[in-house]
Write a protein that holds these residues in place. Structure first.
Motif, PDB file in Angstrom:
ATOM      1  N   ASN A  14     -17.397  69.494  50.409  1.00 42.21           N
ATOM      2  CA  ASN A  14     -16.163  70.252  50.233  1.00 42.21           C
ATOM      3  C   ASN A  14     -16.210  71.632  50.866  1.00 42.21           C
ATOM      4  O   ASN A  14     -15.282  72.421  50.713  1.00 42.21           O
ATOM      5  N   SER A  15     -17.288  71.919  51.567  1.00 38.07           N
ATOM      6  CA  SER A  15     -17.437  73.240  52.176  1.00 38.07           C
ATOM      7  C   SER A  15     -16.299  73.527  53.150  1.00 38.07           C
ATOM      8  O   SER A  15     -16.001  72.751  54.048  1.00 38.07           O
ATOM      9  N   GLY A  16     -15.630  74.674  52.950  1.00 39.48           N
ATOM     10  CA  GLY A  16     -14.567  75.104  53.854  1.00 39.48           C
ATOM     11  C   GLY A  16     -13.218  74.467  53.622  1.00 39.48           C
ATOM     12  O   GLY A  16     -12.298  74.700  54.416  1.00 39.48           O
ATOM     13  N   LEU A  17     -13.085  73.675  52.550  1.00 38.40           N
ATOM     14  CA  LEU A  17     -11.811  73.001  52.293  1.00 38.40           C
ATOM     15  C   LEU A  17     -11.057  73.676  51.152  1.00 38.40           C
ATOM     16  O   LEU A  17     -11.651  74.270  50.256  1.00 38.40           O
ATOM     17  N   ASP A  18      -9.730  73.552  51.178  1.00 42.96           N
ATOM     18  CA  ASP A  18      -8.918  74.069  50.083  1.00 42.96           C
ATOM     19  C   ASP A  18      -9.085  73.159  48.864  1.00 42.96           C
ATOM     20  O   ASP A  18      -9.540  72.012  48.993  1.00 42.96           O
ATOM     21  N   PRO A  19      -8.750  73.646  47.657  1.00 43.85           N
ATOM     22  CA  PRO A  19      -8.988  72.867  46.431  1.00 43.85           C
ATOM     23  C   PRO A  19      -8.361  71.479  46.428  1.00 43.85           C
ATOM     24  O   PRO A  19      -8.995  70.520  46.003  1.00 43.85           O
ATOM     25  N   ALA A  20      -7.119  71.354  46.916  1.00 40.09           N
ATOM     26  CA  ALA A  20      -6.452  70.048  46.900  1.00 40.09           C
ATOM     27  C   ALA A  20      -7.157  69.055  47.814  1.00 40.09           C
ATOM     28  O   ALA A  20      -7.373  67.895  47.448  1.00 40.09           O
ATOM     29  N   THR A  21      -7.538  69.510  49.002  1.00 43.62           N
ATOM     30  CA  THR A  21      -8.239  68.630  49.938  1.00 43.62           C
ATOM     31  C   THR A  21      -9.629  68.285  49.411  1.00 43.62           C
ATOM     32  O   THR A  21     -10.099  67.151  49.581  1.00 43.62           O
ATOM     33  N   THR A  60     -24.217  69.845  45.948  1.00 42.58           N
ATOM     34  CA  THR A  60     -23.047  70.663  45.638  1.00 42.58           C
ATOM     35  C   THR A  60     -23.423  71.819  44.718  1.00 42.58           C
ATOM     36  O   THR A  60     -24.445  71.786  44.031  1.00 42.58           O
ATOM     37  N   HIS A  61     -22.583  72.835  44.716  1.00 43.43           N
ATOM     38  CA  HIS A  61     -22.648  73.885  43.700  1.00 43.43           C
ATOM     39  C   HIS A  61     -21.260  74.060  43.085  1.00 43.43           C
ATOM     40  O   HIS A  61     -21.007  75.014  42.366  1.00 43.43           O
ATOM     41  N   ASP A  62     -20.384  73.087  43.367  1.00 41.00           N
ATOM     42  CA  ASP A  62     -18.974  73.149  42.972  1.00 41.00           C
ATOM     43  C   ASP A  62     -18.762  72.429  41.638  1.00 41.00           C
ATOM     44  O   ASP A  62     -18.931  71.213  41.541  1.00 41.00           O
ATOM     45  N   MET A  63     -18.369  73.159  40.618  1.00 36.03           N
ATOM     46  CA  MET A  63     -18.145  72.559  39.304  1.00 36.03           C
ATOM     47  C   MET A  63     -16.952  71.613  39.305  1.00 36.03           C
ATOM     48  O   MET A  63     -16.886  70.701  38.491  1.00 36.03           O
ATOM     49  N   ASN A  64     -16.001  71.812  40.215  1.00 28.09           N
ATOM     50  CA  ASN A  64     -14.884  70.863  40.306  1.00 28.09           C
ATOM     51  C   ASN A  64     -15.395  69.478  40.684  1.00 28.09           C
ATOM     52  O   ASN A  64     -14.935  68.464  40.158  1.00 28.09           O
ATOM     53  N   SER A  65     -16.354  69.420  41.601  1.00 27.38           N
ATOM     54  CA  SER A  65     -16.946  68.141  41.990  1.00 27.38           C
ATOM     55  C   SER A  65     -17.699  67.516  40.824  1.00 27.38           C
ATOM     56  O   SER A  65     -17.663  66.297  40.629  1.00 27.38           O
ATOM     57  N   VAL A  66     -18.368  68.347  40.052  1.00 27.19           N
ATOM     58  CA  VAL A  66     -19.098  67.844  38.884  1.00 27.19           C
ATOM     59  C   VAL A  66     -18.153  67.150  37.927  1.00 27.19           C
ATOM     60  O   VAL A  66     -18.413  66.035  37.450  1.00 27.19           O
ATOM     61  N   HIS A 101     -23.875  60.957  37.719  1.00 28.98           N
ATOM     62  CA  HIS A 101     -25.250  61.324  37.369  1.00 28.98           C
ATOM     63  C   HIS A 101     -25.533  62.665  38.037  1.00 28.98           C
ATOM     64  O   HIS A 101     -25.314  62.815  39.242  1.00 28.98           O
ATOM     65  N   ILE A 102     -25.990  63.633  37.267  1.00 26.30           N
ATOM     66  CA  ILE A 102     -26.161  64.999  37.766  1.00 26.30           C
ATOM     67  C   ILE A 102     -27.594  65.449  37.539  1.00 26.30           C
ATOM     68  O   ILE A 102     -28.155  65.266  36.451  1.00 26.30           O
ATOM     69  N   ILE A 103     -28.176  66.047  38.579  1.00 29.57           N
ATOM     70  CA  ILE A 103     -29.521  66.617  38.486  1.00 29.57           C
ATOM     71  C   ILE A 103     -29.402  68.100  38.806  1.00 29.57           C
ATOM     72  O   ILE A 103     -28.920  68.477  39.882  1.00 29.57           O
ATOM     73  N   PHE A 104     -29.828  68.936  37.894  1.00 32.28           N
ATOM     74  CA  PHE A 104     -29.709  70.385  38.056  1.00 32.28           C
ATOM     75  C   PHE A 104     -31.052  70.966  38.484  1.00 32.28           C
ATOM     76  O   PHE A 104     -32.063  70.792  37.805  1.00 32.28           O
ATOM     77  N   LEU A 123     -27.167  69.491  41.817  1.00 30.71           N
ATOM     78  CA  LEU A 123     -26.422  70.698  41.462  1.00 30.71           C
ATOM     79  C   LEU A 123     -27.361  71.893  41.370  1.00 30.71           C
ATOM     80  O   LEU A 123     -28.484  71.772  40.887  1.00 30.71           O
ATOM     81  N   GLY A 124     -26.864  73.033  41.815  1.00 32.71           N
ATOM     82  CA  GLY A 124     -27.652  74.253  41.709  1.00 32.71           C
ATOM     83  C   GLY A 124     -27.118  75.319  42.633  1.00 32.71           C
ATOM     84  O   GLY A 124     -26.337  75.037  43.548  1.00 32.71           O
TER      85      GLY A 124
END
Length: 278
Positions: A166-173, A196-202, A208-211, A33-34
Protein backbone atom coordinates in the motif's frame (compact mmCIF):
# COMPACT_ATOMS: atom_id res chain seq x y z
CA UNK A 1 3.37 -23.50 4.64
CA UNK A 2 6.67 -21.75 5.28
CA UNK A 3 8.54 -22.46 8.50
CA UNK A 4 11.30 -20.23 9.84
CA UNK A 5 13.62 -21.76 12.44
CA UNK A 6 15.87 -19.59 14.67
CA UNK A 7 16.92 -17.14 11.95
CA UNK A 8 19.76 -14.84 12.98
CA UNK A 9 21.39 -12.16 10.86
CA UNK A 10 23.96 -9.46 11.66
CA UNK A 11 25.71 -6.74 9.67
CA UNK A 12 29.15 -5.60 10.81
CA UNK A 13 28.53 -7.13 14.22
CA UNK A 14 25.16 -5.39 14.58
CA UNK A 15 22.40 -7.98 15.12
CA UNK A 16 19.32 -7.38 12.94
CA UNK A 17 17.43 -10.67 13.40
CA UNK A 18 17.71 -12.25 16.83
CA UNK A 19 16.64 -15.88 16.60
CA UNK A 20 13.25 -15.57 14.87
CA UNK A 21 11.09 -18.67 14.60
CA UNK A 22 7.62 -18.50 13.07
CA UNK A 23 5.21 -20.17 10.66
CA UNK A 24 3.45 -18.64 7.65
CA UNK A 25 0.23 -20.55 7.10
CA UNK A 26 -1.13 -21.79 3.77
CA UNK A 27 -4.23 -20.07 2.39
CA UNK A 28 -3.85 -17.11 4.72
CA UNK A 29 -2.56 -13.56 4.58
CA UNK A 30 0.40 -13.67 6.96
CA UNK A 31 1.41 -10.15 7.98
CA UNK A 32 4.89 -9.18 9.14
CA UNK A 33 4.06 -6.18 11.30
CA UNK A 34 6.42 -3.70 12.88
CA UNK A 35 7.92 -0.25 12.66
CA UNK A 36 10.81 0.83 10.46
CA UNK A 37 14.11 -0.88 11.19
CA UNK A 38 12.62 -3.87 13.02
CA UNK A 39 13.98 -6.46 10.57
CA UNK A 40 10.91 -7.15 8.42
CA UNK A 41 12.60 -6.66 5.05
CA UNK A 42 15.75 -8.52 6.09
CA UNK A 43 13.67 -11.49 7.20
CA UNK A 44 11.77 -11.52 3.90
CA UNK A 45 15.03 -11.42 1.94
CA UNK A 46 16.34 -14.35 3.96
CA UNK A 47 13.15 -16.32 3.30
CA UNK A 48 13.23 -15.85 -0.50
CA UNK A 49 16.97 -16.44 -0.72
CA UNK A 50 18.14 -12.92 -1.58
CA UNK A 51 20.15 -12.94 1.64
CA UNK A 52 21.74 -15.81 3.55
CA UNK A 53 21.06 -15.96 7.30
CA UNK A 54 24.01 -16.42 9.65
CA UNK A 55 22.18 -19.10 11.63
CA UNK A 56 18.88 -20.94 11.19
CA UNK A 57 16.88 -22.64 8.46
CA UNK A 58 13.78 -22.13 6.31
CA UNK A 59 11.48 -24.81 4.91
CA UNK A 60 8.81 -24.55 2.20
CA UNK A 61 6.11 -27.19 2.67
CA UNK A 62 8.59 -29.47 4.38
CA UNK A 63 11.45 -28.98 1.89
CA UNK A 64 14.53 -27.33 3.38
CA UNK A 65 15.45 -24.20 1.40
CA UNK A 66 18.45 -22.89 3.32
CA UNK A 67 21.78 -24.48 2.27
CA UNK A 68 20.05 -26.98 -0.01
CA UNK A 69 21.14 -28.02 -3.50
CA UNK A 70 20.94 -25.37 -6.19
CA UNK A 71 18.37 -27.23 -8.28
CA UNK A 72 16.05 -27.68 -5.29
CA UNK A 73 16.33 -23.99 -4.39
CA UNK A 74 15.61 -23.02 -7.99
CA UNK A 75 12.52 -25.24 -8.03
CA UNK A 76 11.20 -23.50 -4.92
CA UNK A 77 11.99 -20.06 -6.37
CA UNK A 78 9.87 -20.87 -9.43
CA UNK A 79 6.89 -21.13 -7.08
CA UNK A 80 7.49 -17.69 -5.56
CA UNK A 81 5.68 -14.52 -6.69
CA UNK A 82 6.84 -11.06 -5.60
CA UNK A 83 4.94 -7.79 -5.36
CA UNK A 84 7.52 -5.07 -4.85
CA UNK A 85 6.97 -1.89 -2.89
CA UNK A 86 7.19 0.44 -5.89
CA UNK A 87 5.61 -1.95 -8.36
CA UNK A 88 8.98 -2.41 -10.14
CA UNK A 89 7.42 -2.59 -13.59
CA UNK A 90 9.61 -2.43 -16.68
CA UNK A 91 9.07 1.07 -18.10
CA UNK A 92 9.79 -0.04 -21.67
CA UNK A 93 7.20 -2.84 -21.59
CA UNK A 94 3.43 -2.65 -21.84
CA UNK A 95 1.16 -3.92 -19.09
CA UNK A 96 0.68 -7.11 -21.10
CA UNK A 97 4.44 -7.59 -21.60
CA UNK A 98 5.18 -6.98 -17.92
CA UNK A 99 2.67 -9.65 -16.95
CA UNK A 100 4.02 -12.08 -19.55
CA UNK A 101 7.66 -11.60 -18.52
CA UNK A 102 7.86 -14.27 -15.75
CA UNK A 103 6.13 -16.77 -18.01
CA UNK A 104 8.85 -16.34 -20.62
CA UNK A 105 11.54 -16.67 -17.98
CA UNK A 106 10.14 -19.50 -15.85
CA UNK A 107 7.91 -21.55 -18.14
CA UNK A 108 9.69 -21.92 -21.50
CA UNK A 109 7.54 -24.95 -22.29
CA UNK A 110 4.44 -22.76 -22.65
CA UNK A 111 3.37 -21.82 -26.17
CA UNK A 112 2.67 -18.23 -27.16
CA UNK A 113 -1.06 -18.97 -27.15
CA UNK A 114 -0.88 -20.49 -23.66
CA UNK A 115 1.03 -17.46 -22.39
CA UNK A 116 -1.54 -15.15 -23.98
CA UNK A 117 -4.43 -17.00 -22.30
CA UNK A 118 -2.68 -16.90 -18.93
CA UNK A 119 -1.83 -13.20 -19.18
CA UNK A 120 -5.38 -12.30 -20.22
CA UNK A 121 -6.76 -14.36 -17.33
CA UNK A 122 -4.49 -12.69 -14.77
CA UNK A 123 -5.17 -9.17 -16.03
CA UNK A 124 -8.90 -9.84 -15.93
CA UNK A 125 -8.58 -11.21 -12.39
CA UNK A 126 -7.10 -7.91 -11.19
CA UNK A 127 -9.57 -5.82 -13.19
CA UNK A 128 -7.20 -4.66 -15.94
CA UNK A 129 -8.44 -6.64 -18.91
CA UNK A 130 -8.59 -3.47 -21.04
CA UNK A 131 -5.19 -2.06 -20.03
CA UNK A 132 -2.85 -4.56 -21.68
CA UNK A 133 -1.56 -2.11 -24.32
CA UNK A 134 -0.88 0.73 -21.88
CA UNK A 135 2.60 1.67 -20.71
CA UNK A 136 3.41 1.99 -16.98
CA UNK A 137 3.69 5.77 -17.41
CA UNK A 138 0.06 5.85 -18.55
CA UNK A 139 -1.51 4.17 -15.52
CA UNK A 140 -2.10 5.17 -11.90
CA UNK A 141 -0.21 3.97 -8.84
CA UNK A 142 -3.03 1.64 -7.87
CA UNK A 143 -3.13 0.15 -11.36
CA UNK A 144 0.64 -0.43 -11.22
CA UNK A 145 0.17 -2.42 -8.02
CA UNK A 146 -2.54 -4.46 -9.77
CA UNK A 147 -0.19 -5.17 -12.66
CA UNK A 148 2.41 -6.23 -10.09
CA UNK A 149 -0.08 -8.68 -8.58
CA UNK A 150 -1.01 -10.04 -12.02
CA UNK A 151 2.67 -10.54 -12.84
CA UNK A 152 3.32 -12.23 -9.50
CA UNK A 153 0.53 -14.80 -9.89
CA UNK A 154 1.02 -15.39 -13.62
CA UNK A 155 3.29 -18.46 -13.15
CA UNK A 156 0.72 -20.01 -10.75
CA UNK A 157 2.79 -19.13 -7.69
CA UNK A 158 2.44 -21.16 -4.50
CA UNK A 159 3.99 -18.45 -2.31
CA UNK A 160 3.29 -14.71 -2.66
CA UNK A 161 5.45 -12.06 -0.98
CA UNK A 162 4.24 -8.46 -0.83
CA UNK A 163 6.56 -5.69 0.36
CA UNK A 164 4.49 -2.75 1.65
CA UNK A 165 1.82 -3.17 -1.08
CA UNK A 166 0.00 0.00 0.00
CA UNK A 167 3.02 2.28 -0.07
CA UNK A 168 2.21 5.57 -1.82
CA UNK A 169 -1.49 4.84 -2.26
CA UNK A 170 -4.50 6.77 -0.99
CA UNK A 171 -6.66 5.06 1.70
CA UNK A 172 -9.45 3.97 -0.67
CA UNK A 173 -7.04 2.43 -3.17
CA UNK A 174 -5.09 0.79 -0.34
CA UNK A 175 -8.22 -1.00 0.82
CA UNK A 176 -8.90 -2.26 -2.71
CA UNK A 177 -5.36 -3.64 -3.01
CA UNK A 178 -5.68 -5.32 0.40
CA UNK A 179 -8.98 -6.88 -0.63
CA UNK A 180 -7.52 -8.13 -3.91
CA UNK A 181 -4.53 -9.75 -2.17
CA UNK A 182 -6.86 -11.34 0.39
CA UNK A 183 -9.24 -12.66 -2.28
CA UNK A 184 -6.46 -14.17 -4.39
CA UNK A 185 -4.82 -15.77 -1.34
CA UNK A 186 -8.01 -17.56 -0.30
CA UNK A 187 -9.18 -18.29 -3.84
CA UNK A 188 -5.98 -20.09 -4.88
CA UNK A 189 -4.76 -21.35 -1.50
CA UNK A 190 -1.54 -19.35 -1.66
CA UNK A 191 0.81 -18.84 1.28
CA UNK A 192 0.96 -15.04 1.32
CA UNK A 193 3.43 -12.97 3.34
CA UNK A 194 2.81 -9.22 3.54
CA UNK A 195 5.28 -6.75 5.04
CA UNK A 196 3.39 -3.82 6.52
CA UNK A 197 3.27 -1.22 9.26
CA UNK A 198 -0.28 -0.18 8.30
CA UNK A 199 -2.94 -0.93 10.92
CA UNK A 200 -5.65 -0.61 8.26
CA UNK A 201 -4.15 -3.65 6.52
CA UNK A 202 -4.05 -5.50 9.82
CA UNK A 203 -7.76 -4.92 10.38
CA UNK A 204 -8.67 -5.75 6.78
CA UNK A 205 -6.62 -8.85 5.96
CA UNK A 206 -4.73 -9.98 9.08
CA UNK A 207 -5.50 -13.72 9.05
CA UNK A 208 -2.19 -14.34 10.83
CA UNK A 209 0.03 -11.58 12.20
CA UNK A 210 3.63 -11.71 13.39
CA UNK A 211 4.91 -8.65 15.26
CA UNK A 212 8.62 -7.87 15.11
CA UNK A 213 10.41 -5.47 17.44
CA UNK A 214 14.15 -4.86 17.41
CA UNK A 215 14.76 -8.03 15.46
CA UNK A 216 12.70 -10.27 17.72
CA UNK A 217 9.27 -11.85 17.35
CA UNK A 218 7.25 -10.59 20.31
CA UNK A 219 3.74 -11.70 19.37
CA UNK A 220 1.68 -13.64 16.86
CA UNK A 221 -2.07 -14.00 16.46
CA UNK A 222 -4.86 -12.69 14.23
CA UNK A 223 -6.75 -9.45 13.63
CA UNK A 224 -9.45 -10.40 16.17
CA UNK A 225 -6.89 -10.87 18.95
CA UNK A 226 -4.46 -8.04 18.36
CA UNK A 227 -6.46 -5.26 20.06
CA UNK A 228 -6.44 -7.26 23.29
CA UNK A 229 -2.69 -7.84 23.37
CA UNK A 230 -0.82 -7.47 26.65
CA UNK A 231 2.59 -7.03 24.99
CA UNK A 232 3.67 -3.45 25.86
CA UNK A 233 5.64 -2.86 22.64
CA UNK A 234 2.75 -4.03 20.47
CA UNK A 235 0.21 -1.98 22.42
CA UNK A 236 2.35 1.11 21.96
CA UNK A 237 2.61 0.38 18.23
CA UNK A 238 -1.06 -0.25 17.45
CA UNK A 239 -2.52 2.41 19.73
CA UNK A 240 -0.30 5.16 18.32
CA UNK A 241 -3.24 5.72 15.95
CA UNK A 242 -6.03 7.88 17.40
CA UNK A 243 -8.55 6.01 15.21
CA UNK A 244 -7.56 2.64 16.67
CA UNK A 245 -7.68 4.07 20.20
CA UNK A 246 -11.19 5.37 19.55
CA UNK A 247 -12.31 2.02 18.11
CA UNK A 248 -10.91 0.21 21.14
CA UNK A 249 -12.71 2.58 23.50
CA UNK A 250 -16.02 2.06 21.71
CA UNK A 251 -15.53 -1.71 21.83
CA UNK A 252 -14.91 -1.61 25.59
CA UNK A 253 -17.80 0.74 26.40
CA UNK A 254 -20.50 -0.94 24.31
CA UNK A 255 -21.74 -4.50 24.47
CA UNK A 256 -21.67 -4.99 20.72
CA UNK A 257 -18.92 -2.59 19.73
CA UNK A 258 -19.56 -0.23 16.84
CA UNK A 259 -22.64 -2.16 15.75
CA UNK A 260 -24.32 -1.46 19.08
CA UNK A 261 -23.66 2.27 18.74
CA UNK A 262 -25.41 2.28 15.38
CA UNK A 263 -28.32 0.05 16.38
CA UNK A 264 -29.12 1.54 19.79
CA UNK A 265 -30.70 4.81 18.54
CA UNK A 266 -32.86 2.78 16.15
CA UNK A 267 -34.00 0.59 19.01
CA UNK A 268 -34.91 3.59 21.13
CA UNK A 269 -36.85 5.13 18.26
CA UNK A 270 -38.84 1.93 17.67
CA UNK A 271 -39.74 1.59 21.35
CA UNK A 272 -40.59 5.23 22.00
CA UNK A 273 -44.28 5.80 22.84
CA UNK A 274 -46.32 7.36 20.09
CA UNK A 275 -47.93 10.70 20.83
CA UNK A 276 -51.66 10.98 20.02
CA UNK A 277 -52.64 13.08 17.07
CA UNK A 278 -54.18 16.41 18.07
Amino acid sequence: MIEVHNIQKSFNGNPILRGISCTFETGKCNLLLGGSGTGKSVLLQCIVGLMKPDIGSITFDGTVFTNNKVDIKQEIRRKIGMLFQGGALFDSMTVYENTEFPLKMLTPEMTREERRDRVEFCLKRVGLENAGNKMPSEISGGMKKRVGIARAIAPNCTYLFCDEPNSGLDPATSIKIDELIHEITHEYGITTVVITHDMNSVVEIGDHIIFLHKGQKLWDGNKDEILNTTVPELKEFIFSSSLVRAAKKVDEETEGGLAAVVEEPLKETEEAPKTPNS
